[in-house]
Design a protein around this motif. Structure first.
Motif, PDB file in Angstrom:
ATOM      1  N   GLN A 525       0.833  -1.211   0.000  1.00  0.00           N
ATOM      2  CA  GLN A 525       0.000   0.000   0.000  1.00  0.00           C
ATOM      3  C   GLN A 525       0.867   1.261   0.000  1.00  0.00           C
ATOM      4  O   GLN A 525       0.579   2.229  -0.718  1.00  0.00           O
ATOM      5  CB  GLN A 525      -0.927  -0.002   1.216  1.00  0.00           C
ATOM      6  CG  GLN A 525      -2.058  -1.007   1.127  1.00  0.00           C
ATOM      7  CD  GLN A 525      -2.868  -1.092   2.411  1.00  0.00           C
ATOM      8  OE1 GLN A 525      -2.315  -0.950   3.515  1.00  0.00           O
ATOM      9  NE2 GLN A 525      -4.166  -1.326   2.285  1.00  0.00           N
ATOM     10  N   LEU A 526       1.933   1.237   0.790  1.00  0.00           N
ATOM     11  CA  LEU A 526       2.832   2.393   0.819  1.00  0.00           C
ATOM     12  C   LEU A 526       3.540   2.560  -0.516  1.00  0.00           C
ATOM     13  O   LEU A 526       3.726   3.684  -0.999  1.00  0.00           O
ATOM     14  CB  LEU A 526       3.850   2.235   1.950  1.00  0.00           C
ATOM     15  CG  LEU A 526       3.286   2.282   3.375  1.00  0.00           C
ATOM     16  CD1 LEU A 526       4.385   1.989   4.391  1.00  0.00           C
ATOM     17  CD2 LEU A 526       2.643   3.636   3.672  1.00  0.00           C
ATOM     18  N   GLN A 527       3.942   1.458  -1.136  1.00  0.00           N
ATOM     19  CA  GLN A 527       4.559   1.531  -2.460  1.00  0.00           C
ATOM     20  C   GLN A 527       3.588   2.116  -3.484  1.00  0.00           C
ATOM     21  O   GLN A 527       3.986   2.904  -4.347  1.00  0.00           O
ATOM     22  CB  GLN A 527       5.017   0.142  -2.903  1.00  0.00           C
ATOM     23  CG  GLN A 527       6.239  -0.379  -2.159  1.00  0.00           C
ATOM     24  CD  GLN A 527       6.598  -1.795  -2.573  1.00  0.00           C
ATOM     25  OE1 GLN A 527       5.753  -2.546  -3.080  1.00  0.00           O
ATOM     26  NE2 GLN A 527       7.854  -2.186  -2.350  1.00  0.00           N
ATOM     27  N   ALA A 528       2.322   1.731  -3.390  1.00  0.00           N
ATOM     28  CA  ALA A 528       1.312   2.259  -4.315  1.00  0.00           C
ATOM     29  C   ALA A 528       1.147   3.761  -4.128  1.00  0.00           C
ATOM     30  O   ALA A 528       0.984   4.512  -5.111  1.00  0.00           O
ATOM     31  CB  ALA A 528      -0.018   1.536  -4.101  1.00  0.00           C
ATOM     32  N   SER A 531       4.093   5.472  -5.761  1.00  0.00           N
ATOM     33  CA  SER A 531       3.927   5.462  -7.211  1.00  0.00           C
ATOM     34  C   SER A 531       2.923   6.521  -7.653  1.00  0.00           C
ATOM     35  O   SER A 531       3.130   7.215  -8.658  1.00  0.00           O
ATOM     36  CB  SER A 531       3.471   4.078  -7.668  1.00  0.00           C
ATOM     37  OG  SER A 531       3.282   4.051  -9.058  1.00  0.00           O
ATOM     38  N   GLU A 532       1.850   6.659  -6.902  1.00  0.00           N
ATOM     39  CA  GLU A 532       0.825   7.653  -7.221  1.00  0.00           C
ATOM     40  C   GLU A 532       1.412   9.065  -7.141  1.00  0.00           C
ATOM     41  O   GLU A 532       1.163   9.902  -8.019  1.00  0.00           O
ATOM     42  CB  GLU A 532      -0.345   7.503  -6.246  1.00  0.00           C
ATOM     43  CG  GLU A 532      -1.574   8.324  -6.600  1.00  0.00           C
ATOM     44  CD  GLU A 532      -2.727   8.043  -5.651  1.00  0.00           C
ATOM     45  OE1 GLU A 532      -3.875   8.048  -6.112  1.00  0.00           O
ATOM     46  OE2 GLU A 532      -2.468   7.813  -4.445  1.00  0.00           O
ATOM     47  N   CYS A 533       2.213   9.320  -6.107  1.00  0.00           N
ATOM     48  CA  CYS A 533       2.862  10.637  -5.975  1.00  0.00           C
ATOM     49  C   CYS A 533       3.798  10.898  -7.150  1.00  0.00           C
ATOM     50  O   CYS A 533       3.838  12.003  -7.699  1.00  0.00           O
ATOM     51  CB  CYS A 533       3.655  10.703  -4.671  1.00  0.00           C
ATOM     52  SG  CYS A 533       2.645  10.754  -3.180  1.00  0.00           S
ATOM     53  N   GLY A 538       5.021  13.833 -12.012  1.00  0.00           N
ATOM     54  CA  GLY A 538       5.431  13.841 -13.417  1.00  0.00           C
ATOM     55  C   GLY A 538       4.455  14.603 -14.290  1.00  0.00           C
ATOM     56  O   GLY A 538       4.860  15.333 -15.211  1.00  0.00           O
ATOM     57  N   GLN A 539       3.164  14.451 -14.003  1.00  0.00           N
ATOM     58  CA  GLN A 539       2.149  15.191 -14.761  1.00  0.00           C
ATOM     59  C   GLN A 539       2.283  16.692 -14.535  1.00  0.00           C
ATOM     60  O   GLN A 539       2.228  17.487 -15.486  1.00  0.00           O
ATOM     61  CB  GLN A 539       0.750  14.724 -14.340  1.00  0.00           C
ATOM     62  CG  GLN A 539      -0.388  15.506 -14.984  1.00  0.00           C
ATOM     63  CD  GLN A 539      -1.739  15.139 -14.405  1.00  0.00           C
ATOM     64  OE1 GLN A 539      -1.969  13.982 -14.014  1.00  0.00           O
ATOM     65  NE2 GLN A 539      -2.650  16.103 -14.321  1.00  0.00           N
ATOM     66  N   LEU A 540       2.470  17.102 -13.273  1.00  0.00           N
ATOM     67  CA  LEU A 540       2.631  18.526 -12.964  1.00  0.00           C
ATOM     68  C   LEU A 540       3.874  19.093 -13.637  1.00  0.00           C
ATOM     69  O   LEU A 540       3.868  20.221 -14.145  1.00  0.00           O
ATOM     70  CB  LEU A 540       2.732  18.722 -11.454  1.00  0.00           C
ATOM     71  CG  LEU A 540       1.484  18.424 -10.622  1.00  0.00           C
ATOM     72  CD1 LEU A 540       1.775  18.656  -9.140  1.00  0.00           C
ATOM     73  CD2 LEU A 540       0.301  19.280 -11.074  1.00  0.00           C
ATOM     74  N   THR A 541       4.954  18.297 -13.646  1.00  0.00           N
ATOM     75  CA  THR A 541       6.192  18.739 -14.285  1.00  0.00           C
ATOM     76  C   THR A 541       5.990  18.937 -15.779  1.00  0.00           C
ATOM     77  O   THR A 541       6.431  19.934 -16.356  1.00  0.00           O
ATOM     78  CB  THR A 541       7.307  17.703 -14.031  1.00  0.00           C
ATOM     79  OG1 THR A 541       7.515  17.578 -12.634  1.00  0.00           O
ATOM     80  CG2 THR A 541       8.603  18.117 -14.703  1.00  0.00           C
ATOM     81  N   LYS A 542       5.334  17.978 -16.400  1.00  0.00           N
ATOM     82  CA  LYS A 542       5.063  18.069 -17.832  1.00  0.00           C
ATOM     83  C   LYS A 542       4.225  19.310 -18.144  1.00  0.00           C
ATOM     84  O   LYS A 542       4.533  20.065 -19.064  1.00  0.00           O
ATOM     85  CB  LYS A 542       4.330  16.808 -18.296  1.00  0.00           C
ATOM     86  CG  LYS A 542       3.912  16.823 -19.750  1.00  0.00           C
ATOM     87  CD  LYS A 542       3.221  15.513 -20.114  1.00  0.00           C
ATOM     88  CE  LYS A 542       2.750  15.536 -21.562  1.00  0.00           C
ATOM     89  NZ  LYS A 542       2.102  14.255 -21.961  1.00  0.00           N
TER      90      LYS A 542
END
Length: 655
Positions: A525-528, A531-533, A538-542
């Protein structure tokens, strides 16, 4: 506010990703031959002139108003409680459907009539020049790596080589032999000599060039204080260098009448003369005035002119750049950061476009004034200087200085000072000492993982660093606060910067899970969550790199309303708008083989100034703060956060 080196997200479309960090400006392989002159005069021979791509650069887009409002509200969500958010949401929607729509239409029409530039360039420059606080609050520094050949880190040797390489860079730039900086959509095809020979004859290419217009203000440029709004002054005809030591100011020519580099041995002789000058430290160092409030400095500059110093000020302003020779040796990175950020205030002219600082033990850095440009130009310049001085130095440790009359060639500036000016300098020094005495700097090097491991885990290295800052602040203060990450829009004509907003609903949820309730979540769950963050960051950076953030758009709309003397919409007086623009975490990243460290002061009294870099197998953070924040504890929390993140990515349970 644009911070340290907003090059970390220069747009790259490789593999359909727009995510090029400072690697876009990594040191390029240069052809050092030149058919326009001696190889000692130029750094490279470009296949196309520096400004070749300028006309074909895409224009910075103005986002759709509804997208800007949506992104603004998404950034507000983690900072507000439900009631506050509902209020802000209602205000923002009213803005979108009313005054904002009208202003947006006017901005678009105005932009169509000014196709030579971007909608943000003029307003952003005006913002910087209109700010009245000391430029120390905006001037960043970048520290060179030491020369790998330790004997070349001698102060005189390194200073001479840096000056010579800087002149060679300038000549290459002005002869249009400097290769335009670009990122490549298909490097195997476009990043080749044969392609570059071909592309010089066509207006566009499958490589995406970056905006090179800031280079026009790199040399011979100074920010001149004026009441209300400063001005940039450039005089490309000037051939001299400004050198400062012990607060004393010296000038001598480093370019001859034919436009050629003065021989390195002569430059070495002149610098040696200055370093050996027994002149004591200046009793009234005029340079400290450049650290003052801009209106105060403007008034004192007028008095300097009235006292008969106009010609000396013109000489300072027109110098190619400033070289500050410091008599101190550096104890550690903390000492270095303080020295390169501000020093003692007396041996700097903070208004110069850039100053090269060289300490007694050969530590070298660039401190640059921020109004004329951002990190793209400075990093390219720094990379080229480091490459040239380390691979092809013109002066060696055993080189003898030329037998020339340096006493005649070097002129020490002597300002006429009356009692009023002397008192003004005293007050400026007192104000400077008071301000920097409250500034604390600390740094960490996290050695348990870095870029390589994160990429293997399919995580964005920058997203992980930013998440660690969110976790750290939450661990230390129990809050999620406004966070600024600088992003370059140099892929567009006259692009400046956009803001990535790293504090998101995803980082807030993830941070709370890691900091407060790790036992309630499985490793998976923590890994998920991680990954979500990473994906959302990445979307915000793009979006930011492609000019699709919200900050510059809202700023431009506000600027337009002010220019028309219109009352501002309540969106701009909403406490939530003030809070999201009160950057408690101001961050900027830089990674380059030439760079050892970078930093800047916090942009607000209760904030942190976070300079950081994610390397292949380690992560560094150089952070500044004022007394309202505990920088040492913050970095301990950053270290703990990074340890937890890497532990979870390795599939281990948090203890």
């Amino acid at each position: 506010m644009a911070r340290l080196l907003s090059v970390q997200c220069v747009a790259s479309l490789r593999k359909s990703r727009i995510h090029l960090r400072a690697a876009a400006l990594s040191i390029n392989k240069r052809n050092y031959g030149s058919k326009k002159g001696s190889s000692t005069e130029y750094l490279s021979q470009s296949f196309g002139p520096l400004m070749h791509y300028q006309k074909s650069l895409p224009r910075l887009p103005i986002p759709k108003l509804e997208d800007t409002v949506r992104r603004y509200l998404a950034a507000q969500r983690p900072l507000l409680d439900d009631d506050q958010f509902r209020t802000t949401e209602k205000i923002a929607q009213d803005f979108q459907n009313g005054v904002g729509k009208q202003l947006h239409e006017e901005l678009v029409a105005q932009d169509k009539n000014n196709k030579h530039t971007s909608y943000i360039s003029g307003p952003w420059m005006n913002k910087f020049l209109s700010d009245r606080f000391s430029v120390i609050q905006t001037n960043p520094f970048i520290l060179f790596h030491p020369d790998p050949k330790t004997e070349y880190n001698d102060q005189l040797v390194r200073a001479t080589n840096v000056v010579c390489s800087a002149v060679r860079f300038m000549k290459t730039l002005r002869a249009e032999l400097l290769e335009p900086e670009a990122f490549h959509l298909n490097p195997a095809k476009s990043d080749t000599d044969s392609f570059k020979r071909f592309i010089r004859w066509v207006p566009s290419s499958p490589s995406r060039p970056l905006d090179m217009s800031p280079f026009l203000h790199l040399f011979n440029t100074t920010r001149i204080p004026k009441r209300g709004r400063d001005e940039l002054f450039t005089d490309e005809k000037a051939r001299h260098l400004l050198v400062m030591r012990k607060g004393n100011m010296y000038v001598f020519d480093i370019v001859d009448r034919d436009g050629n580099l003065v021989t390195p041995a002569e430059i070495q002789s002149h610098l040696k003369y200055i370093l050996c000058d027994p002149m004591p430290a200046a009793a009234f160092p005029v340079g400290v005035l450049t650290s003052e409030n801009r209106d105060v400095w403007a008034g004192l500059r007028d008095k300097l002119i009235s006292a008969g110093n106009a010609e000396d000020l013109r000489i300072v302003d027109s110098a190619l750049f400033c070289l500050s020779l410091d008599d101190e040796s550096m104890k550690d990175h903390i000492h270095i950061a303080h020295n390169m950020m501000h020093g003692n205030g007396c041996n700097r002219w903070f208004d110069k476009s850039f100053t090269v600082i060289l300490t007694k033990d050969g530590q070298a850095a660039i401190n640059f004034e921020h109004s004329w440009g951002d990190g793209v130009a400075v990093l390219l310049f720094l990379n080229e200087i480091f490459k040239d001085t380390t691979e092809r130095p013109l002066v060696n440790p055993g080189s003898a200085a030329a037998a020339v009359d340096s006493a005649s060639a070097v002129r020490r500036l002597q300002f006429n000072l009356d009692s009023e000016l002397e008192n003004g300098i005293k007050r400026a020094k007192e104000n400077f000492d008071s301000a920097v005495s409250e500034l604390t700097v600390d740094a960490i090097e996290f050695k348990k993982g870095g870029k390589a491991q994160l990429k293997n885990s399919k995580m964005s290295p920058d997203a992980v660093a930013q998440l660690a800052f969110q976790m750290a602040f939450l661990r230390q203060y129990g809050q999620t606060v406004a966070t600024y990450e600088s992003c370059s829009t140099a892929a567009f004509r006259h692009g400046r910067t956009e803001i990535i907003r790293p504090a998101t609903i995803h980082t807030k949820r993830c941070s709370h899970a890691f900091v407060f309730h790790p036992e309630q979540h499985s490793v998976e769950q923590l890994q998920a969550m991680l990954s979500e963050c990473s994906k959302y960051h990445g979307q915000l950076t793009k979006e930011a790199a492609m000019g699709q953030g919200f900050d510059r758009h809202l700023f431009a709309l506000r600027y337009l309303a002010n220019s028309k003397n219109e009352a501002l919409h309540s969106l701009y007086s909403d406490p939530a708008y003030a809070a999201i623009n009160h950057y408690i975490l101001s961050t900027s990243t830089l990674t380059s083989p030439a760079v050892n460290l970078g930093g800047f002061v916090p942009v607000v009294p209760d904030g942190f100034g976070v300079g950081y870099g994610v390397h292949d197998d380690w992560i560094h953070c150089n952070v500044s703060s004022y007394p309202t924040r505990n920088v040492h504890e913050f970095l301990q929390c950053v270290n703990k956060s990074l340890e937890d993140i890497f532990t979870v990515l390795e599939g281990k349970t948090l203890k």
